[in-house]
Design an enzyme around this catalytic site. Structure first.
Site, PDB file in Angstrom:
ATOM      1  N   ASP B 293       0.840  -1.208   0.000  1.00 13.78           N
ATOM      2  CA  ASP B 293       0.000   0.000   0.000  1.00 13.78           C
ATOM      3  C   ASP B 293       0.865   1.245   0.000  1.00 13.78           C
ATOM      4  O   ASP B 293       1.246   1.721   1.054  1.00 13.78           O
ATOM      5  CB  ASP B 293      -0.919  -0.040   1.224  1.00 13.78           C
ATOM      6  CG  ASP B 293      -1.949   1.072   1.205  1.00 13.78           C
ATOM      7  OD1 ASP B 293      -2.093   1.746   0.173  1.00 13.78           O
ATOM      8  OD2 ASP B 293      -2.595   1.276   2.246  1.00 13.78           O
ATOM      9  N   GLU B 327      -2.474  10.121  -0.761  1.00 11.45           N
ATOM     10  CA  GLU B 327      -3.758   9.427  -0.730  1.00 11.45           C
ATOM     11  C   GLU B 327      -4.159   9.113   0.697  1.00 11.45           C
ATOM     12  O   GLU B 327      -5.323   9.204   1.072  1.00 11.45           O
ATOM     13  CB  GLU B 327      -3.664   8.107  -1.545  1.00 11.45           C
ATOM     14  CG  GLU B 327      -5.008   7.405  -1.766  1.00 11.45           C
ATOM     15  CD  GLU B 327      -5.388   6.414  -0.665  1.00 11.45           C
ATOM     16  OE1 GLU B 327      -6.556   5.983  -0.636  1.00 11.45           O
ATOM     17  OE2 GLU B 327      -4.535   6.076   0.179  1.00 11.45           O
ATOM     18  N   ASP B 355      -4.473   0.099  -6.296  1.00 12.95           N
ATOM     19  CA  ASP B 355      -4.261   0.441  -4.882  1.00 12.95           C
ATOM     20  C   ASP B 355      -4.937  -0.591  -3.980  1.00 12.95           C
ATOM     21  O   ASP B 355      -5.599  -0.250  -3.008  1.00 12.95           O
ATOM     22  CB  ASP B 355      -4.794   1.862  -4.600  1.00 12.95           C
ATOM     23  CG  ASP B 355      -4.530   2.293  -3.163  1.00 12.95           C
ATOM     24  OD1 ASP B 355      -3.647   1.706  -2.516  1.00 12.95           O
ATOM     25  OD2 ASP B 355      -5.216   3.211  -2.683  1.00 12.95           O
ATOM     26  N   HIS B 425      -1.390  -0.945   6.358  1.00 12.62           N
ATOM     27  CA  HIS B 425      -1.083   0.142   7.315  1.00 12.62           C
ATOM     28  C   HIS B 425      -0.317  -0.347   8.545  1.00 12.62           C
ATOM     29  O   HIS B 425      -0.357   0.312   9.588  1.00 12.62           O
ATOM     30  CB  HIS B 425      -2.372   0.852   7.782  1.00 12.62           C
ATOM     31  CG  HIS B 425      -3.113   1.546   6.692  1.00 12.62           C
ATOM     32  ND1 HIS B 425      -4.283   2.228   6.918  1.00 12.62           N
ATOM     33  CD2 HIS B 425      -2.861   1.672   5.371  1.00 12.62           C
ATOM     34  CE1 HIS B 425      -4.741   2.743   5.788  1.00 12.62           C
ATOM     35  NE2 HIS B 425      -3.888   2.409   4.825  1.00 12.62           N
TER      36      HIS B 425
END
Lengths: 468, 468
Positions: B293, B327, B355, B425
């Site tokens: 990511d 983003e 993405d 993340h």
């Protein structure tokens, strides 16, 4: 259209609708149960982390037999039993050692592992000049003159531009399985094979090899080298044609020992004599813990029967889970199972194997009549919400292969194959390389297919054509 | 059938055949080149291992701008440039600390991380009783009486039985994005959110949050806790309702700084004013190196232009790669790009974003007219050999979203989603979690789609119906 026909069509479309809707509900139920209350992952955790690598004839293989039998017994199946089978016992011995000697006195250590079935090197190891080849055929043109006394280094890589990595494997594996036998005919003293791995890394990948009908006195030791090691060796040879390779391995073949296939079944309520088998192989290679190959297939197959029970489905036909012993270096379990089935006059109508890793399932390949295959194609919409899209004719599985006859439909689960050869037969085929959801989705896809074949039966003859 | 019509049909079927055959060859060429001579993986290696996490406004983000611009320049595109954009700068500061105090004096340390955009705790940290909730709505029924002075712990897990894990994410992420804002309204002093992760593990997953229009004096600190930590905290609270939670974080929001979108293009040979964009976002969160990511989307998008060149294809339309900045916590890059395009009166006909991770590609989702979508459906057979099967209407990508108008067709690459939230993340979103072939297959699928839209144009009106 006359009235009668109209009503008939109306009724049949209602019936089709309600069938399809029932199936949608049951397939959803299977998937939901697999993803929220599956057992595959915890069984695999035990097989991989509590037991570990399960080479045929090893103590671990016997532990796995005992554990999976107990677990099947806890599921409350109608019958659970062990089927004895004699298996080969090959033992790797202490960790292998190898180095490249690009000039006298230099030592570049490289990771190798003995190929399954290979003999040991002499106790002090084996050192010789290396000759690199790309194929078995190349040996013929080189001849005894250039091969005798040397170590033959097979270095043809897997073909990267094939989408199905199993095809790339199929295009390379002759180097591993027949490389030693063929090189020995020209007087080679040993064989080093580039690992069947699409990645460049430091893991050597083992796998079975055979000396065929070569007289025992001519047998030579064979080992796999990691892909990085193969690249280095190739460079060194280009730099110095007199480059030598040293390796030492102490593997040994013992007498056959008794082991077992582990079998459990739910007996069919309507057609108990129509048997549908689902299975994987309980044995694995010894370097990793065999999580993908084939712990995944074992626990998925066990979960098929459990998921049928959990979702309250009562099979009409007999559903049998078979955990085969000795797929990796003998296929004795698969052969024994088929042999006993034949002796008993058992009628097998469907067999499904999972032996391509615990990755996200893409679909199934089929070795079946057109009639049975067309049944499956009609079920494609049921699988679409679960991203199961691959339904093609092709192979099924090694262990169920010996069951083949004119009647049986056979299938293999086809997970995404891109990562499979990163782990196959190597020390990194371990539990952490398996994703829980991907494993469970495979079990759900398998259960759904078994459910559909059980509910509708397996068509063995072409369906009668309806006149327009 | 009259003769004229017969010849016409014959010609048109020849032409269809030869078109399709050319396309088959070009798509095969794209895939072969991607798998044997792709650059995605080495670019990602640099982005991930030489640069690392690329949070907007960080030095690493600027290094990534410089590196990707240089790499695009080396491709010999017609034009490469930077597009300035002001971005927020939020800095995590020293590693966060947290523990559960289930009884006075006991300390169970648990892994947390500040949510992006959160304020710091007081310097000495924050300790308070915890109240566990499953949703924002539940706050209303608890009211200020039960919330005031406490830390609100949002613990609704991702729904495991959804096949598309992004849907499961969508069903949970309000806890992260709006949890602090809503809890503050009832006098909570802090917020702890269960990580958006389908797995039980020890990685806390960050992500953006917002205080909305809450007055600054009411802002409270918010952090994510690992899923294992969340399970433990929940158990502790059940065991003792007076369980306290301590956490300390020193994150800080600075003034906006200038950063850049990185853009390169091949100018169209026939229709240079019809622009087709392919992109991903260059920024990432700071805990891992942002390989999935969205390092993956960045390098795949760069490789689209390179693969078109390598395969000798000369686009009729202008193909533009856009590496969007910010983003993750602002979408400033996507907005700026669309704003400038509008100012310049540029006509965008197609935009494709990657993405959703560098996993095995399954297909694309489309935000497009029926006409454009039907074009794609007609191309499905071209993708079938590459196991690209998913073509559905749905979302496309956040960065390209601001380009939306009545004319443009938009699409998002849809890789297999099962593993995505294992890494999303979190500190384990690193290079080793990306498989080279899976990444390359994504680039090839994207390139093929761009090729087809370039060759045939993007239909914006419904196709005229042919009368039977």
């Amino acid at each position: 259209m006359n009235k009668f026909l109209g009503v008939l069509l109306l009724l049949s479309s209602f019936s089709l609708f309600s069938q399809s809707s029932d199936d949608e509900i049951q397939v959803k139920n299977i998937y939901n149960t697999a993803l929220t209350n599956g057992h595959s992952y915890q069984w695999l955790d035990h097989l991989s982390n509590e037991i570990g690598g399960r080479l045929s004839g090893s103590l671990n293989a016997e532990k796995a037999v005992k554990y999976t039998k107990e677990q099947l017994e806890e599921l409350g199946l109608d019958k659970v039993w062990l089927q004895p089978v004699m298996v080969p016992k090959w033992v790797r011995g202490p960790k292998e050692v190898a180095y490249i000697e690009a000039e006298p006195g230099s030592k570049n250590e490289v990771p190798i592992c003995a190929l399954g079935g290979s003999i040991a090197t002499p106790k002090e190891g084996l050192k010789a000049k290396v000759i690199e080849v790309q194929s078995l055929q190349q040996l013929d043109s080189l001849g005894e003159e250039q091969i005798k006394g040397k170590i033959v280094f097979y270095n043809r890589p897997m073909q990267a531009d094939l989408i199905n990595t199993f095809r790339a494997y199929g295009g390379c594996v002759d180097q591993r399985s027949a490389g030693a036998r063929e090189a020995a005919k020209y007087g080679a003293v040993g064989v080093i094979v580039r690992s069947m791995n699409l990645r460049l890394d430091d893991y050597p990948h083992t796998g079975t090899m055979s000396y065929g009908d070569l007289p025992k006195r001519k047998w030579i030791p064979a080992a796999a080298i990691s892909t990085n090691g193969a690249e280095l060796l190739s460079k060194m040879i280009k730099w110095n044609l007199d480059t030598k390779f040293y390796f030492k391995q102490q593997c040994e073949q013992y007498k056959d020992v008794e082991s077992h296939n582990v079998i459990g079944q739910i007996t069919g309520s309507e057609f108990p004599n129509e048997i549908m088998v689902v299975g994987g192989h309980l044995d694995s290679w010894d370097l990793g813990d065999g999580s993908h190959d084939d712990g995944a297939g074992v626990v998925q197959s066990m979960d098929v029967l459990r998921l049928l029970k959990e979702t309250g489905y009562k099979p009409k036909r007999t559903i049998r889970v078979v955990l085969f012993m000795n797929e990796e270096n003998g296929l004795r379990g698969g052969r024994k199972y088929a042999e006993v089935a034949k002796q008993k006059g058992e009628r097998h109508v469907f067999a499904l194997e999972s032996d391509s890793g615990g990755f996200s399932p893409r679909g199934f390949s089929f070795d079946a009549s057109d009639a049975a295959f067309n049944q499956v194609l009609a079920w494609k919409p049921l699988f679409k919400p679960y991203l199961i899209h691959y339904f093609e004719k092709g192979g099924s599985g090694a262990d169920i292969g010996p069951l083949k006859n004119n009647e049986i439909a056979m299938a293999g689960l086809r997970p995404d194959s891109q990562r499979y050869f990163d782990y196959h037969h190597a020390a990194n085929d371990t539990f952490d390389a398996v994703n829980k959801r991907e494993l469970e989705l495979g079990a759900a896809a398998m259960t759904s297919l078994i459910y559909l074949f059980d509910k509708y039966g397996v068509k063995t003859q072409p369906q009668p054509k309806i006149k327009g």
